[in-house]
Motif scaffolding. Structure first.
Motif, PDB file in Angstrom:
ATOM      1  N   ILE A 525      -2.067   0.938  -2.974  1.00 20.65           N
ATOM      2  CA  ILE A 525      -0.895   1.772  -2.706  1.00 20.65           C
ATOM      3  C   ILE A 525      -1.186   2.669  -1.506  1.00 20.65           C
ATOM      4  CG2 ILE A 525       0.584   3.601  -3.627  1.00 20.65           C
ATOM      5  CD1 ILE A 525       0.008   2.505  -6.430  1.00 20.65           C
ATOM      6  N   LEU A 526      -0.219   2.745  -0.598  1.00 19.14           N
ATOM      7  CA  LEU A 526      -0.355   3.648   0.543  1.00 19.14           C
ATOM      8  C   LEU A 526      -0.150   5.084   0.054  1.00 19.14           C
ATOM      9  CD1 LEU A 526      -0.495   4.329   3.589  1.00 19.14           C
ATOM     10  CD2 LEU A 526       1.990   3.963   3.669  1.00 19.14           C
ATOM     11  N   VAL A 527      -1.123   5.921   0.287  1.00 21.12           N
ATOM     12  CA  VAL A 527      -1.022   7.343  -0.067  1.00 21.12           C
ATOM     13  C   VAL A 527      -1.094   8.145   1.224  1.00 21.12           C
ATOM     14  CG1 VAL A 527      -2.062   9.259  -1.310  1.00 21.12           C
ATOM     15  CG2 VAL A 527      -2.043   6.959  -2.337  1.00 21.12           C
ATOM     16  N   ASP A 528       0.046   8.666   1.641  1.00 22.12           N
ATOM     17  CA  ASP A 528       0.122   9.461   2.857  1.00 22.12           C
ATOM     18  C   ASP A 528       1.166  10.546   2.610  1.00 22.12           C
ATOM     19  OD1 ASP A 528       0.969  10.491   5.424  1.00 22.12           O
ATOM     20  OD2 ASP A 528      -0.096   8.810   6.341  1.00 22.12           O
ATOM     21  N   THR A 529       0.759  11.786   2.590  1.00 20.16           N
ATOM     22  CA  THR A 529       1.666  12.888   2.256  1.00 20.16           C
ATOM     23  C   THR A 529       2.822  12.995   3.248  1.00 20.16           C
ATOM     24  OG1 THR A 529       0.226  14.419   3.465  1.00 20.16           O
ATOM     25  CG2 THR A 529      -0.115  14.225   1.084  1.00 20.16           C
ATOM     26  N   LYS A 530       2.587  12.611   4.508  1.00 22.00           N
ATOM     27  CA  LYS A 530       3.659  12.678   5.497  1.00 22.00           C
ATOM     28  C   LYS A 530       4.733  11.620   5.207  1.00 22.00           C
ATOM     29  CE  LYS A 530       0.770  14.561   9.223  1.00 22.00           C
ATOM     30  NZ  LYS A 530       0.210  14.317  10.575  1.00 22.00           N
ATOM     31  N   VAL A 531       4.274  10.422   4.862  1.00 22.82           N
ATOM     32  CA  VAL A 531       5.229   9.357   4.498  1.00 22.82           C
ATOM     33  C   VAL A 531       6.031   9.793   3.274  1.00 22.82           C
ATOM     34  CG1 VAL A 531       5.462   6.998   3.660  1.00 22.82           C
ATOM     35  CG2 VAL A 531       3.831   7.520   5.496  1.00 22.82           C
ATOM     36  N   ASN A 532       5.330  10.318   2.278  1.00 25.22           N
ATOM     37  CA  ASN A 532       5.997  10.747   1.045  1.00 25.22           C
ATOM     38  C   ASN A 532       7.011  11.853   1.318  1.00 25.22           C
ATOM     39  OD1 ASN A 532       4.387   8.919  -0.233  1.00 25.22           O
ATOM     40  ND2 ASN A 532       3.046  10.417  -1.214  1.00 25.22           N
ATOM     41  N   ALA A 533       6.665  12.786   2.190  1.00 24.78           N
ATOM     42  CA  ALA A 533       7.577  13.884   2.525  1.00 24.78           C
ATOM     43  C   ALA A 533       8.812  13.353   3.232  1.00 24.78           C
ATOM     44  CB  ALA A 533       6.863  14.912   3.390  1.00 24.78           C
ATOM     45  N   ASP A 550      16.786   0.825   4.023  1.00 22.29           N
ATOM     46  CA  ASP A 550      15.604   0.568   4.876  1.00 22.29           C
ATOM     47  C   ASP A 550      14.905  -0.677   4.345  1.00 22.29           C
ATOM     48  OD1 ASP A 550      13.511   0.949   6.725  1.00 22.29           O
ATOM     49  OD2 ASP A 550      12.350   2.029   5.197  1.00 22.29           O
ATOM     50  N   THR A 551      15.453  -1.841   4.666  1.00 19.05           N
ATOM     51  CA  THR A 551      15.016  -3.080   4.018  1.00 19.05           C
ATOM     52  C   THR A 551      13.594  -3.492   4.334  1.00 19.05           C
ATOM     53  OG1 THR A 551      16.016  -4.327   5.839  1.00 19.05           O
ATOM     54  CG2 THR A 551      17.360  -3.975   3.855  1.00 19.05           C
ATOM     55  N   ASP A 552      13.021  -3.066   5.489  1.00 15.91           N
ATOM     56  CA  ASP A 552      11.661  -3.497   5.830  1.00 15.91           C
ATOM     57  C   ASP A 552      10.647  -2.357   5.796  1.00 15.91           C
ATOM     58  OD1 ASP A 552      12.444  -2.063   8.013  1.00 15.91           O
ATOM     59  OD2 ASP A 552      12.095  -3.657   9.499  1.00 15.91           O
ATOM     60  N   GLY A 553      11.112  -1.132   5.461  1.00  9.67           N
ATOM     61  CA  GLY A 553      10.194  -0.002   5.367  1.00  9.67           C
ATOM     62  C   GLY A 553       9.899   0.667   6.694  1.00  9.67           C
ATOM     63  N   ALA A 554      10.486   0.170   7.777  1.00  2.04           N
ATOM     64  CA  ALA A 554      10.158   0.709   9.104  1.00  2.04           C
ATOM     65  C   ALA A 554      10.523   2.183   9.228  1.00  2.04           C
ATOM     66  CB  ALA A 554      10.875  -0.111  10.176  1.00  2.04           C
ATOM     67  N   ARG A 555      11.606   2.591   8.598  1.00  2.74           N
ATOM     68  CA  ARG A 555      12.061   3.979   8.723  1.00  2.74           C
ATOM     69  C   ARG A 555      10.981   4.970   8.285  1.00  2.74           C
ATOM     70  NH1 ARG A 555      17.408   6.685   5.796  1.00  2.74           N
ATOM     71  NH2 ARG A 555      16.953   8.848   6.415  1.00  2.74           N
ATOM     72  N   PHE A 556      10.237   4.606   7.249  1.00  2.00           N
ATOM     73  CA  PHE A 556       9.259   5.536   6.692  1.00  2.00           C
ATOM     74  C   PHE A 556       7.820   5.236   7.124  1.00  2.00           C
ATOM     75  CE2 PHE A 556      12.725   5.310   3.461  1.00  2.00           C
ATOM     76  CZ  PHE A 556      13.261   6.564   3.709  1.00  2.00           C
ATOM     77  N   GLY A 561       2.644   5.531  12.225  1.00  2.00           N
ATOM     78  CA  GLY A 561       1.625   4.623  12.730  1.00  2.00           C
ATOM     79  C   GLY A 561       1.292   3.456  11.826  1.00  2.00           C
ATOM     80  N   TYR A 562       2.154   3.127  10.879  1.00  2.00           N
ATOM     81  CA  TYR A 562       1.892   1.994   9.990  1.00  2.00           C
ATOM     82  C   TYR A 562       2.781   0.822  10.380  1.00  2.00           C
ATOM     83  CZ  TYR A 562      -0.408   5.507   7.080  1.00  2.00           C
ATOM     84  OH  TYR A 562      -1.232   6.499   6.615  1.00  2.00           O
ATOM     85  N   ASP A 563       2.222  -0.378  10.290  1.00  2.00           N
ATOM     86  CA  ASP A 563       2.938  -1.606  10.632  1.00  2.00           C
ATOM     87  C   ASP A 563       3.682  -2.090   9.387  1.00  2.00           C
ATOM     88  OD1 ASP A 563       3.899  -4.038  11.365  1.00  2.00           O
ATOM     89  OD2 ASP A 563       1.951  -4.931  11.849  1.00  2.00           O
ATOM     90  N   PRO A 564       5.016  -2.079   9.399  1.00  3.65           N
ATOM     91  CA  PRO A 564       5.772  -2.503   8.219  1.00  3.65           C
ATOM     92  C   PRO A 564       5.446  -3.920   7.772  1.00  3.65           C
ATOM     93  CG  PRO A 564       7.204  -1.428   9.805  1.00  3.65           C
ATOM     94  CD  PRO A 564       5.882  -1.629  10.499  1.00  3.65           C
ATOM     95  N   ALA A 565       5.030  -4.783   8.692  1.00  2.35           N
ATOM     96  CA  ALA A 565       4.729  -6.175   8.334  1.00  2.35           C
ATOM     97  C   ALA A 565       3.530  -6.270   7.398  1.00  2.35           C
ATOM     98  CB  ALA A 565       4.483  -6.985   9.601  1.00  2.35           C
ATOM     99  N   LYS A 566       2.696  -5.242   7.390  1.00  2.00           N
ATOM    100  CA  LYS A 566       1.485  -5.278   6.562  1.00  2.00           C
ATOM    101  C   LYS A 566       1.689  -4.651   5.174  1.00  2.00           C
ATOM    102  CE  LYS A 566      -1.725  -5.235  10.488  1.00  2.00           C
ATOM    103  NZ  LYS A 566      -2.861  -4.514  11.113  1.00  2.00           N
TER     104      LYS A 566
END
Length: 986
Positions: A525-533, A550-556, A561-566
């Motif tokens: 699981i990705l744990v990043d407080t900025k993403v969560n906020a 946000d069907t591919d997660g790109a918005r968040f 700096g995270y690649d939605p494809a991964k």
């Protein structure tokens, strides 16, 4: 000088016009169905809720946090019980001096609402899957909003006071944002993980189904009896445990066998069997003794014998081999003790495939720690895929199909049965017609299959919890909570101690999503407080729909700096119990008017949760786990539970039985106060019965209470502050006795309210108002109140006491009879109407403890014993028609008991017994005198009163004592007439 009132009357006087009879516009007939809405409108106009909050500023807080009802459909009687009980708590705590705030809430997400929208779609010929998920969610939101509005008005009609203008909704954007924050906290602390769980799966529709989405239809299934060889050491080595199943295809998923320690088992040997039979002579099987004969009949065995009994303890911890051992199934199969096992059918043992059944899964998960300690792999295999085909985790059967994409029977069953027969472990086979779950959409059979789900760990040590587990923290929090009734503590303790990890994911659309991203390669699981906020901020503005747009997660992901494809964006939504379990986070912690400084936080504020007893497994349970997992403590200080509503025979209500009591109908016919009285008078710790006959008894109880209030109001029409007697010591004994009783009752009533014992409140006040007031004090004092002169100290004292009685009883009854007490209060204090006053803004009336006089009460207990004998004798005289009114009597009272004689010293027993005279004689009295066995030493000889009947008070008196100007009334009444004349200026 002679005043005008002393002149002889020239015509008959209407003495009724000279009496101080009760005068009030408070009607005898309540008319609650019409009157109650008027009072509700008044409370709304004056904003009673805000006035309550203003009046309570600065007090210690008592917050009843509302367990949210589901926003779907009209209220039923269980809702009425629950909401009225909550209102009793809140109102009484406010009147006890707390700041008791109530904010109603609604649970708005979940399957029942999805189900209703899908029904609407089907009626229009639409398919849910063809509609964009955000559009579908919008319709679910609209549906919930409609029912929130309907239910709000129905709850208000019950007289429930709260912040109806600003309730909490789990679908409100800030609420959805906070729910997302809560699940992300579990992810951040490592308590959230992905595991697996069996669900009902439609192979035709490629989707998981909830119970509400299936219907049970007749289906013919293959059945098999299968022998599992016992491989553990002990006296059963060499024998086999036999199971029976209607789903042979689940045998590759078998991982355990369940038994029950209360079932009587036996070790059996086959002594004769046909040539080539599957169950062969010499084979030994362990079976439930009650089922052995039927098993051997199915196995076509000619003869068998019981070798010995087998105790449950011998099975506990035993191990079997899988019947297909050597073919990729070389693991041990443990025996597990389970309450779900019976000896009604089958073999007394249950084949347990945790990936294919709820009970199988539950017992497997519940024993997870024990199994791991035994070295048994606890992972649940994925033996069947979404197409209904065996996977590689079912060695030897990969590709075989349980059900085809057309919903027809596949080839999996036959393949498994052939393999079992070839292994020598098939005992018997057959076919069975039974009810089996089918999808309501496709009408085709469903299967149970293991699917990935999200869990919250119960037994993982968590740093933020002081390296304790969630289970440990929750069990400690239970001990720190007050449970009402106390038995609730043991119940929820057992549930928490034995529960498996919490499954929080649902494969639905209408809910708050599990807002986590999973790294595809590592599965972490990705744990990043900025993403969560960022996620929470988006939800605050747009609601949970932001996740689905946000069907591919790109918005968040991209901005940080995270690649939605991964990353995999999880699309499951949260269990609605997680929603409601999180309500404390977006109500108690967010609203300033609900924020409490509880014990442990430097304050004495308290938070109560109140629901039905089923919520030990539901809302109490989920709230406890959610708060303990994120905050290390329970969200509540007090938990109160109530029973369920049954009909008058104690049976569950059902529309088909025609035994449903609808609160709307009760209110329409009798009024909400009748329902409220029923709730208050019931023992809510048990199940409550209700129906027409039961309600009739409460209508009668209410009538008596109302008439007592009405009489006091009418009597107090003649009271004013200038005649108030301020010194109780100067009052007659009877008035001081009533003040003593108020001083006794006050703490008892308040204690009952403080301990949520509303039944005791109703009992105390009903008994006091009916027995001590109406049938005793008021009965005695009517003569003085109606007939005494204006200057009479007795009359002034009695009016003062009635004023105290009214104020006390009106406030003590206010939390229960909210409408009736308000109506009475405004009748008593009409100036309150213009001032926006209300009985509900008052505290409980205080009865000063200086009024207590135990010695006086002890004396009057003796006086009342004598009175009971006198009134008993007069009742017989009335029944025999020898007298009409008790005023026609002047009995002889023989008293042998010196204590009783002494108690009567200085008292007017005739006044107390409402007779025109009484003579007290020392001694036992004649044999034919009236006696009561429970009052020895008192005998009454009834006699008619001598003299003439007073035309005003109806007392009999000696005409020789009459005054010349008023010859037809007693001297007391003549004085009253003179004073009335002077007051009128005559």
């Amino acid at each position: 000088m002679t005043d005008q009132s002393s002149t002889a009357p020239t015509k008959a006087v209407d003495y009724s016009q000279t009496l101080f009879l009760p005068q009030t516009e408070f009607p005898m007939r309540a008319g609650l169905p019409q009157r109650e809405p008027e009072l509700l409108a008044r409370w709304d106009r004056m904003d009673l809720y805000r006035k309550l909050r203003e009046a309570a500023k600065g007090r210690e807080r008592f917050v009843l946090h509302d367990g949210p009802p589901y926003a779907n459909g009209h209220l039923h009687i269980g809702h009425a019980l629950n909401k009225v009980l909550k209102d009793l708590v809140v109102r009484s705590q406010q009147m006890l001096g707390q700041d008791a705030n109530y904010v109603p809430g609604w649970d708005c997400h979940g399957l029942p609402i999805e189900w209703k929208i899908e029904e609407q779609y089907r009626a229009k010929g639409l398919n849910k899957d063809d509609v964009p998920v955000v559009e579908f969610r919008k319709e679910c939101r609209s549906f919930a909003e409609h029912w929130v509005g309907v239910q709000r008005e129905e709850f208000k009609r019950l007289g429930v006071e709260g912040d109806w203008d600003d309730p909490y909704l789990t679908m409100a954007y800030p609420a959805e944002a906070q729910i997302a924050r809560e699940i992300m906290k579990f992810a951040e602390t490592g308590q959230l993980y992905r595991g697996s769980k069996p669900v009902m799966w439609s192979v035709v529709e490629k989707t998981a189904l909830a119970e509400a989405e299936v219907e049970y239809e007749e289906h013919t299934s293959d059945t098999v009896f299968v022998a599992f060889p016992i491989v553990s050491a002990g006296g059963l080595a060499g024998a086999s445990v036999v199971i029976w199943t209607t789903t042979p295809w689940t045998i590759p998923g078998n991982r355990a066998i369940s038994f029950h320690n209360k079932i009587a088992y036996g070790l059996y040997r086959v002594t004769a069997a046909p040539e080539g039979n599957w169950a062969k002579a010499g084979a030994t099987y362990v079976l439930a003794k009650a089922l052995a004969e039927s098993v051997f009949k199915a196995a076509k065995v000619d003869a068998f014998e019981l070798v010995r009994d087998v105790a449950g303890a011998e099975l506990d911890g035993a191990t079997c081999a899988h019947p297909l051992r050597g073919q990729g199934y070389d693991f041990d199969v443990p025996l597990l003790d389970g309450d779900h096992v019976t000896d009604d059918a089958g073999t007394g043992f249950v084949h347990t495939a945790p990936g294919h059944g709820r009970e199988d899964f539950d017992i497997w998960m519940a024993n997870g720690r024990k199994l791991a300690e035994r070295g048994i792999e606890t992972r649940i295999p994925y033996t069947v895929d979404a197409d209904g085909r065996f996977t590689k985790e079912a060695p030897g059967f990969e590709g075989r199909q349980v059900i085809t994409d057309k919903g027809e029977k596949g080839d999996a069953n036959d393949a498994v049965i052939k393999a079992l027969a070839a292994s020598g472990h098939l005992v018997a086979r057959g076919r069975l017609k039974h009810q089996y779950p089918h999808s309501w959409r496709s009408k085709k059979p469903v299967i149970f299959r293991n699917t990935p789900q999200w869990f919250i760990a119960m037994d993982k040590a968590v740093a933020s919890l002081g390296n304790r587990t969630l289970r440990e923290v929750a069990l400690g929090a239970i001990r720190d909570t007050e449970w009402v009734p106390a038995a609730g503590e043991n119940r929820i303790t057992g549930m928490i101690a034995n529960r498996p990890d919490w499954v929080v994911s649902r494969q639905r659309a209408w809910g708050v999503p599990i807002t986590v991203f999973v790294e595809k390669e590592a599965g972490t699981i990705l744990v990043d407080t900025k993403v969560n906020a960022a996620i929470a901020e988006a939800f605050e503005a747009e609601g949970a729909d932001a996740w689905f747009t946000d069907t591919d997660g790109a918005r968040f992901l991209t901005p940080f700096g995270y690649d939605p494809a991964k990353y995999e964006r999880v699309t499951d939504v949260l269990d609605v119990w997680f929603d409601s379990g999180s309500t404390h986070a977006f109500t108690l912690e967010k609203r300033p008017d609900l924020r409490a400084r509880r014990r442990g936080e430097g304050g004495n504020d308290r938070v109560m949760y109140l629901e039905g007893s089923d919520q030990h497994r539901g809302w109490f349970h989920s709230s406890l786990l959610e708060s303990c997992g994120t905050r290390g403590r329970a969200p509540f200080d007090v938990v109160l539970t109530h029973g369920f509503c049954l009909d008058e025979k104690g049976e569950k209500m059902s529309k088909s039985k025609g035994n449903v009591t609808a609160p709307q109908e009760v209110i329409k016919e009798s009024g909400a106060d009748i329902l409220r009285l029923w709730v208050a008078a019931a023992d809510y710790s048990d199940d409550l019965r209700i129906g027409k006959e039961i309600l009739k008894t409460f209508v009668e109880t209410y009538r008596k209470l109302r008439n007592t209030m009405r009489w006091m109001l009418g009597t107090l029409a003649h009271f004013s502050e200038d005649i108030r007697v301020t010194e109780p010591a100067s009052m007659p004994e009877l008035e001081r006795l009533m003040l003593h009783r108020l001083a006794e009752l006050g703490p008892q009533v308040e204690d009952a309210y403080r301990t949520y014992d509303y039944k005791r409140v109703v009992t105390l006040l009903s008994q006091f108002m009916n027995t001590e007031l109406s049938a005793f004090y008021f009965d005695i004092r009517k003569d003085a109140l109606y007939c005494d002169p204006l200057s009479s100290h007795v009359r002034k004292s009695a009016l003062t006491v009635v004023d105290h009685l009214f104020r006390s009883l009106a406030t003590w009854l206010a939390p229960i009879l909210v409408f009736t007490t308000e109506e009475a209060w405004l009748e008593r204090y009409p100036e309150q109407k213009a001032l926006d006053g209300s009985v509900h803004l008052e505290a409980f009336a205080e009865a000063p403890q200086r009024w207590l006089d135990p010695e006086l009460a002890e004396r009057w207990a003796k006086v009342r014993r004598v009175r009971r004998v006198v009134t008993g004798a007069l009742e017989l005289e009335r029944a025999a028609k020898r007298i009409g009114s008790s005023l026609e009597a002047a009995p002889l009272v023989h008293i042998a008991d010196p204590d009783l004689r002494a108690a009567l010293s200085g008292l007017d027993l005739a006044e107390i017994c409402i007779t025109s005279g009484i003579a007290i004689v020392t001694g036992e009295g004649p044999e034919d005198a009236f006696r009561l066995a429970e009052v020895p030493g008192v005998a009454v000889v009834p006699q008619r009163a001598a003299g003439v009947k007073c035309a005003r008070s109806w007392k009999y008196f000696d005409p020789a004592t009459a005054e010349r100007d008023h010859p037809d009334v007693t001297p007391r009444d003549a004085k009253a007439l003179r004073e009335l004349g002077r007051a009128a200026g005559r």
